[in-house]
Design a protein around this motif. Structure first.
Motif, PDB file in Angstrom:
ATOM      1  N   THR A   1      -6.289  -2.865   6.279  1.00 45.30           N
ATOM      2  CA  THR A   1      -6.155  -2.125   5.025  1.00 45.30           C
ATOM      3  C   THR A   1      -7.362  -1.238   4.837  1.00 45.30           C
ATOM      4  O   THR A   1      -8.450  -1.536   5.315  1.00 45.30           O
ATOM      5  CB  THR A   1      -6.031  -3.065   3.820  1.00 45.30           C
ATOM      6  OG1 THR A   1      -7.197  -3.865   3.747  1.00 45.30           O
ATOM      7  CG2 THR A   1      -4.800  -3.943   3.923  1.00 45.30           C
TER       8      THR A   1
ATOM      9  N   ARG B   1       0.312   2.290  -2.748  1.00 45.04           N
ATOM     10  CA  ARG B   1      -0.147   2.525  -1.372  1.00 45.04           C
ATOM     11  C   ARG B   1       0.496   3.779  -0.780  1.00 45.04           C
ATOM     12  O   ARG B   1      -0.165   4.575  -0.126  1.00 45.04           O
ATOM     13  CB  ARG B   1       0.142   1.316  -0.499  1.00 45.04           C
ATOM     14  CG  ARG B   1      -0.787   0.168  -0.796  1.00 45.04           C
ATOM     15  CD  ARG B   1      -0.605  -0.948   0.176  1.00 45.04           C
ATOM     16  NE  ARG B   1      -1.392  -2.089  -0.274  1.00 45.04           N
ATOM     17  CZ  ARG B   1      -0.998  -3.324  -0.202  1.00 45.04           C
ATOM     18  NH1 ARG B   1       0.169  -3.615   0.327  1.00 45.04           N
ATOM     19  NH2 ARG B   1      -1.768  -4.291  -0.633  1.00 45.04           N
TER      20      ARG B   1
ATOM     21  N   ALA C   1      -1.383   7.289   0.256  1.00 48.10           N
ATOM     22  CA  ALA C   1      -1.228   7.930   1.563  1.00 48.10           C
ATOM     23  C   ALA C   1      -0.774   9.374   1.401  1.00 48.10           C
ATOM     24  O   ALA C   1      -1.270  10.273   2.092  1.00 48.10           O
ATOM     25  CB  ALA C   1      -0.238   7.139   2.413  1.00 48.10           C
TER      26      ALA C   1
ATOM     27  N   HIS D   1       0.705   5.340   7.430  1.00 49.51           N
ATOM     28  CA  HIS D   1       0.668   4.546   6.196  1.00 49.51           C
ATOM     29  C   HIS D   1       1.788   4.967   5.249  1.00 49.51           C
ATOM     30  O   HIS D   1       2.417   4.122   4.614  1.00 49.51           O
ATOM     31  CB  HIS D   1      -0.679   4.692   5.481  1.00 49.51           C
ATOM     32  CG  HIS D   1      -1.802   4.005   6.157  1.00 49.51           C
ATOM     33  ND1 HIS D   1      -1.942   2.642   6.198  1.00 49.51           N
ATOM     34  CD2 HIS D   1      -2.863   4.509   6.826  1.00 49.51           C
ATOM     35  CE1 HIS D   1      -3.034   2.332   6.862  1.00 49.51           C
ATOM     36  NE2 HIS D   1      -3.609   3.452   7.259  1.00 49.51           N
TER      37      HIS D   1
END
Length: 181
Positions: free
Chosen positions: A10, A22, A26, A85
């Motif tokens: 991570t 997340r 990204a 990601h």
């Protein structure tokens, strides 16, 4: 830690983030690094037009172009990593972008002030544009009490007029003067 536990890599920005953000992080990194690639590529092209000197066999644009090429490669590498990601995370909940923009409103406000500063330097001159920028930025950052306002005014006057004096009289570098200078 058991040997059975899967290792998950991570980023520091994702450690405290929920799965919803997340993918948004990204995407934000993709957009930022893409914009930087465009900026650095534009500067790379313009660096080729720098005047050459008879003492420099490679030309004055060679070092800036080398640095910019390295920066472009680094940003492209980051974009590849962020694309992985982005694809591996699920879509974010509705309203996340609006909440993110609200949470970062101060940074965007200061960036907008800086853009206005850059535009106003040729029109107003370095001293006045810097004075207005510093006062408005300090107000945006929360200066409200009389003593803080006085300190902010001293800082703004010192940095705008003081830097102009330093560059003009000590370093003998002319900064934009403007119509009132």
């Amino acid at each position: 830690m058991s040997s059975q536990a899967p290792l998950q890599q991570t980023r520091s920005s994702d450690r405290g983030a929920d799965p919803d953000t997340r993918r948004a992080n990204a995407l934000a990194h993709l957009v930022l690094n893409g914009a930087l690639v465009v900026l650095f590529a534009t500067l790379f092209v313009h660096a080729g037009a720098l005047p050459s000197s008879m003492w420099e066999p490679l030309g004055s644009g060679s070092f800036p172009r080398l640095v910019l090429a390295v920066l472009i490669m680094i940003n492209l590498g980051i974009m590849v990593q962020e694309w992985r990601h982005y694809r591996s995370n699920t879509a974010a909940a509705p309203g996340l972008v609006r909440r993110w923009l609200w949470r970062h409103r101060l940074a965007f406000g200061v960036l907008a002030l800086f853009a206005l500063y850059i535009i106003s330097v040729p029109a107003l001159g370095f001293r006045l544009a810097s004075l207005f920028f510093l006062v408005l930025a300090q107000l945006a950052l929360g200066v409200r009490r009389p003593r803080s306002l006085a300190i902010a005014a001293v800082i703004a006057v010192t940095f705008s007029f003081g830097l102009d004096w330093l560059f003009r009289d000590v370093f003998i570098i002319s900064l934009p003067r403007g119509p009132f200078s």
